[in-house]
Design a protein around this motif. Structure first.
Motif, PDB file in Angstrom:
ATOM      1  N   ASN A  45      60.292   1.088 -32.946  1.00 53.14           N
ATOM      2  CA  ASN A  45      61.221   1.967 -33.651  1.00 53.14           C
ATOM      3  C   ASN A  45      60.809   2.187 -35.099  1.00 53.14           C
ATOM      4  OD1 ASN A  45      62.627   1.283 -31.265  1.00 53.14           O
ATOM      5  ND2 ASN A  45      64.583   1.621 -32.265  1.00 53.14           N
ATOM      6  N   SER A  46      60.966   3.420 -35.557  1.00 56.45           N
ATOM      7  CA  SER A  46      60.823   3.750 -36.973  1.00 56.45           C
ATOM      8  C   SER A  46      61.424   5.125 -37.208  1.00 56.45           C
ATOM      9  CB  SER A  46      59.355   3.742 -37.403  1.00 56.45           C
ATOM     10  OG  SER A  46      59.250   3.887 -38.810  1.00 56.45           O
ATOM     11  N   ALA A  47      62.309   5.213 -38.195  1.00 61.39           N
ATOM     12  CA  ALA A  47      62.965   6.482 -38.511  1.00 61.39           C
ATOM     13  C   ALA A  47      63.133   6.608 -40.016  1.00 61.39           C
ATOM     14  CB  ALA A  47      64.326   6.577 -37.821  1.00 61.39           C
ATOM     15  N   VAL A  48      63.054   7.843 -40.502  1.00 63.12           N
ATOM     16  CA  VAL A  48      63.221   8.133 -41.921  1.00 63.12           C
ATOM     17  C   VAL A  48      64.445   9.021 -42.092  1.00 63.12           C
ATOM     18  CG1 VAL A  48      62.192   9.205 -43.967  1.00 63.12           C
ATOM     19  CG2 VAL A  48      60.736   7.958 -42.349  1.00 63.12           C
ATOM     20  N   VAL A  90      64.251   3.178 -41.665  1.00 69.59           N
ATOM     21  CA  VAL A  90      64.847   2.260 -40.694  1.00 69.59           C
ATOM     22  C   VAL A  90      63.751   1.784 -39.745  1.00 69.59           C
ATOM     23  CG1 VAL A  90      66.643   1.948 -38.954  1.00 69.59           C
ATOM     24  CG2 VAL A  90      67.000   3.579 -40.832  1.00 69.59           C
ATOM     25  N   ASP A  91      63.356   0.539 -39.885  1.00 66.22           N
ATOM     26  CA  ASP A  91      62.358  -0.123 -39.039  1.00 66.22           C
ATOM     27  C   ASP A  91      60.945   0.401 -39.278  1.00 66.22           C
ATOM     28  OD1 ASP A  91      64.205  -1.862 -37.788  1.00 66.22           O
ATOM     29  OD2 ASP A  91      64.784  -0.301 -36.367  1.00 66.22           O
ATOM     30  N   GLY A  92      59.971  -0.393 -38.793  1.00 62.96           N
ATOM     31  CA  GLY A  92      58.573  -0.072 -39.066  1.00 62.96           C
ATOM     32  C   GLY A  92      57.639  -0.174 -37.890  1.00 62.96           C
ATOM     33  N   ALA A  93      58.177  -0.162 -36.645  1.00 60.86           N
ATOM     34  CA  ALA A  93      57.361  -0.136 -35.429  1.00 60.86           C
ATOM     35  C   ALA A  93      56.432  -1.353 -35.339  1.00 60.86           C
ATOM     36  CB  ALA A  93      56.602   1.176 -35.323  1.00 60.86           C
ATOM     37  N   HIS A 131      59.744  -3.761 -34.644  1.00 65.75           N
ATOM     38  CA  HIS A 131      60.519  -3.217 -35.760  1.00 65.75           C
ATOM     39  C   HIS A 131      59.905  -3.566 -37.114  1.00 65.75           C
ATOM     40  CE1 HIS A 131      64.141  -2.292 -33.239  1.00 65.75           C
ATOM     41  NE2 HIS A 131      63.628  -3.278 -32.520  1.00 65.75           N
ATOM     42  N   THR A 132      59.156  -4.674 -37.191  1.00 67.22           N
ATOM     43  CA  THR A 132      58.775  -5.237 -38.490  1.00 67.22           C
ATOM     44  C   THR A 132      57.363  -4.926 -38.965  1.00 67.22           C
ATOM     45  OG1 THR A 132      57.980  -7.304 -37.477  1.00 67.22           O
ATOM     46  CG2 THR A 132      60.314  -7.219 -38.124  1.00 67.22           C
ATOM     47  N   GLU A 133      56.409  -4.796 -38.044  1.00 65.05           N
ATOM     48  CA  GLU A 133      55.009  -4.965 -38.434  1.00 65.05           C
ATOM     49  C   GLU A 133      54.455  -3.875 -39.347  1.00 65.05           C
ATOM     50  OE1 GLU A 133      53.330  -7.949 -34.999  1.00 65.05           O
ATOM     51  OE2 GLU A 133      52.745  -5.843 -34.876  1.00 65.05           O
ATOM     52  N   ALA A 136      59.678   3.766 -27.605  1.00 62.40           N
ATOM     53  CA  ALA A 136      58.971   2.614 -27.042  1.00 62.40           C
ATOM     54  C   ALA A 136      57.515   2.977 -26.830  1.00 62.40           C
ATOM     55  CB  ALA A 136      59.624   2.146 -25.743  1.00 62.40           C
ATOM     56  N   GLY A 137      57.162   3.395 -25.604  1.00 62.93           N
ATOM     57  CA  GLY A 137      55.792   3.791 -25.343  1.00 62.93           C
ATOM     58  C   GLY A 137      54.985   2.708 -24.681  1.00 62.93           C
ATOM     59  N   ASN A 138      53.982   2.202 -25.366  1.00 56.16           N
ATOM     60  CA  ASN A 138      53.003   1.284 -24.799  1.00 56.16           C
ATOM     61  C   ASN A 138      53.504  -0.158 -24.902  1.00 56.16           C
ATOM     62  OD1 ASN A 138      50.779  -0.139 -24.001  1.00 56.16           O
ATOM     63  ND2 ASN A 138      49.356   0.835 -25.423  1.00 56.16           N
ATOM     64  N   PHE A 139      54.139  -0.652 -23.844  1.00 53.53           N
ATOM     65  CA  PHE A 139      54.718  -2.004 -23.885  1.00 53.53           C
ATOM     66  C   PHE A 139      53.664  -3.103 -23.939  1.00 53.53           C
ATOM     67  CE2 PHE A 139      58.346   0.367 -22.151  1.00 53.53           C
ATOM     68  CZ  PHE A 139      59.355  -0.097 -22.984  1.00 53.53           C
ATOM     69  N   SER A 140      52.426  -2.778 -23.589  1.00 55.56           N
ATOM     70  CA  SER A 140      51.381  -3.801 -23.689  1.00 55.56           C
ATOM     71  C   SER A 140      51.134  -4.194 -25.142  1.00 55.56           C
ATOM     72  CB  SER A 140      50.079  -3.295 -23.054  1.00 55.56           C
ATOM     73  OG  SER A 140      49.569  -2.180 -23.756  1.00 55.56           O
ATOM     74  N   MET A 141      51.547  -3.343 -26.092  1.00 51.59           N
ATOM     75  CA  MET A 141      51.420  -3.691 -27.503  1.00 51.59           C
ATOM     76  C   MET A 141      52.416  -4.782 -27.895  1.00 51.59           C
ATOM     77  SD  MET A 141      50.711   0.049 -29.190  1.00 51.59           S
ATOM     78  CE  MET A 141      50.788  -0.602 -30.859  1.00 51.59           C
ATOM     79  N   ILE A 142      53.495  -4.913 -27.111  1.00 48.04           N
ATOM     80  CA  ILE A 142      54.468  -5.975 -27.354  1.00 48.04           C
ATOM     81  C   ILE A 142      54.061  -7.248 -26.630  1.00 48.04           C
ATOM     82  CG2 ILE A 142      56.881  -6.680 -27.084  1.00 48.04           C
ATOM     83  CD1 ILE A 142      57.671  -3.753 -27.175  1.00 48.04           C
TER      84      ILE A 142
END
Length: 399
Positions: A82-85, A96-99, A138-140, A330-336
């Motif tokens: 997530n990330s929104a301006v 709001v958040d930084g993906a 959300h943080t990275e 969301a998208g690429n869950f392998s990144m999580i």
């Protein structure tokens, strides 16, 4: 965007280009008749000409600032997370958040996507960075933003006893800071699996923000029920703009239910950012809203927890919020979860839940009112406080 990304590339690559060009020029000065040197000089000249054209194109392409009397919310398209301006009618900016970063390519989503977007918008000051969850999705990307922009304040829901002590420990003794982090969060599952890379990653993302904020002298506030980021304006101001938290309402020891549930109101228009809130957190919110139904209502709902758990399809929450548009990020869950054999089942399950969430909201709102930033690209919402319109960069629109 293209323009900002190329400006950033020009900045990043200027020094090696300068060094290479200087070397070629010196060789040309000494050996002007050498055909190979002449070809190199021509190549450098062509590269510089292209970069000058790109820089000019970038400046020409810069979008207009938010029109007077309009609030703009841009849900950024990142590979995952997530990330929104939020750009307000009075010229303020909230992030709001930084993906999440891509561990395979080691690319920083803050540097690669968020910063170029902000720069293209002409934004150098961020009135508040708001973290809705401590999860890495959300943080990275936020540490780079906190370090590179004029950030006035940070809000997050992490139940750290002393942010100052934690920040100092994270810089001086990461192992002690890690112990403090897990103890303060109190999540028994995280404590049991404290040596798992995924748990350590949760700490690392938050610790980088804390260390950077401490070094930059940026104040931090705990996000909880009733805290106002932007209070309503003076009496008579219309339409009224405000940003505030409606959760977490209760104290939880589950990191998902500790999520900050953020609302943004502009007149009769509203957006809800529920972070990674789970079933228990949703029940808490619904209980807090008894007798005050409008607390939960929003035109735009960011689907909780990236749509990857059954909580994303909680129909009691949907009926309470009454959204007309849903946004999934969301998208690429392998990144999580990673790409190991052990992670494959988690990724597959998350994808199944995500597709189920798309179907759930598509059936109830209509497929044209469900946006997915991994497929529709960035989603832009604008409102004058009464009406609103939604458009994705891929061309999907809702008037």
């Amino acid at each position: 965007g293209l323009g900002a990304g190329n400006n950033l590339a020009l900045f990043v690559w200027w020094e090696p280009i300068h060094q290479y060009g200087s070397a070629i020029f010196y060789r040309y000065y000494k050996h002007a008749e050498d055909p190979a040197v002449r070809r190199n000089v021509a190549g450098v000249a062509a590269i510089l000409a292209i970069l000058i054209v790109i820089a000019g194109y970038s400046a020409w392409q810069r979008p207009a600032p938010t029109p007077p009397g309009i609030v703009r919310v841009t849900f950024l398209s990142t590979a995952c997370g997530n990330s929104a301006v939020i750009q307000t009618p009075t010229g303020k900016t909230y992030l709001v958040d930084g993906a999440i970063n891509n561990p395979k390519t080691h690319s920083d989503v803050g540097q690669r996507i968020i910063a170029p977007f902000l720069l293209k918008q002409g934004i150098k000051t961020i009135d508040a960075v708001i973290l809705t969850s401590a999860g890495p999705e959300h943080t990275e990307g936020l540490a780079a933003i906190v370090d590179g922009f004029d950030v006035r304040k940070i809000y997050d829901p992490v139940p750290i006893r002393s942010f100052e002590k934690f920040s100092a420990l994270a810089a001086a003794d990461p192992n002690m800071a890690y112990d403090m982090f897990l103890e303060d969060i109190g999540d028994p599952d995280m404590q049991k699996t404290r040596h798992a890379p995924q748990v350590r990653r949760v700490y690392d993302g938050y610790a980088e923000i804390a260390k950077t904020a401490a070094r930059r002298g940026i104040p931090r506030a705990r996000a909880s029920f009733g805290v106002k980021v932007e209070p309503a304006g003076p009496n008579g101001q219309s339409p009224v703009f405000r940003i505030y938290f409606i959760g977490p309402y209760d104290a939880f020891t589950n990191i998902r239910d500790q999520s900050a549930v953020l609302k943004m109101d502009f007149g009769s228009f509203s957006v809800m950012f529920p972070g990674d809130v789970g079933e228990a957190g949703i029940e808490s919110l619904l209980g807090a809203a008894v007798g005050e139904a409008s607390m939960m209502e929003a035109d735009i709902l960011v689907v909780p927890d990236h749509g990857q758990t059954p909580a994303a399809r909680n129909d009691r929450m949907r009926k309470a919020v009454k959204p007309s548009v849903a946004v999934l990020q969301a998208g690429n869950f392998s990144m999580i979860y990673g790409k190991t054999r052990e992670a494959k089942s988690l990724v597959d399950r998350a994808k199944e839940e995500y597709d189920a969430a798309l179907g759930f909201y598509g059936e109830r709102l209509g497929p044209d009112r469900v946006y997915d930033t991994s497929r529709d690209w960035a989603v832009v919402v604008e409102s004058d406080g009464k009406n609103y319109r939604v458009e994705s960069l891929k061309g999907k629109k809702k008037p």
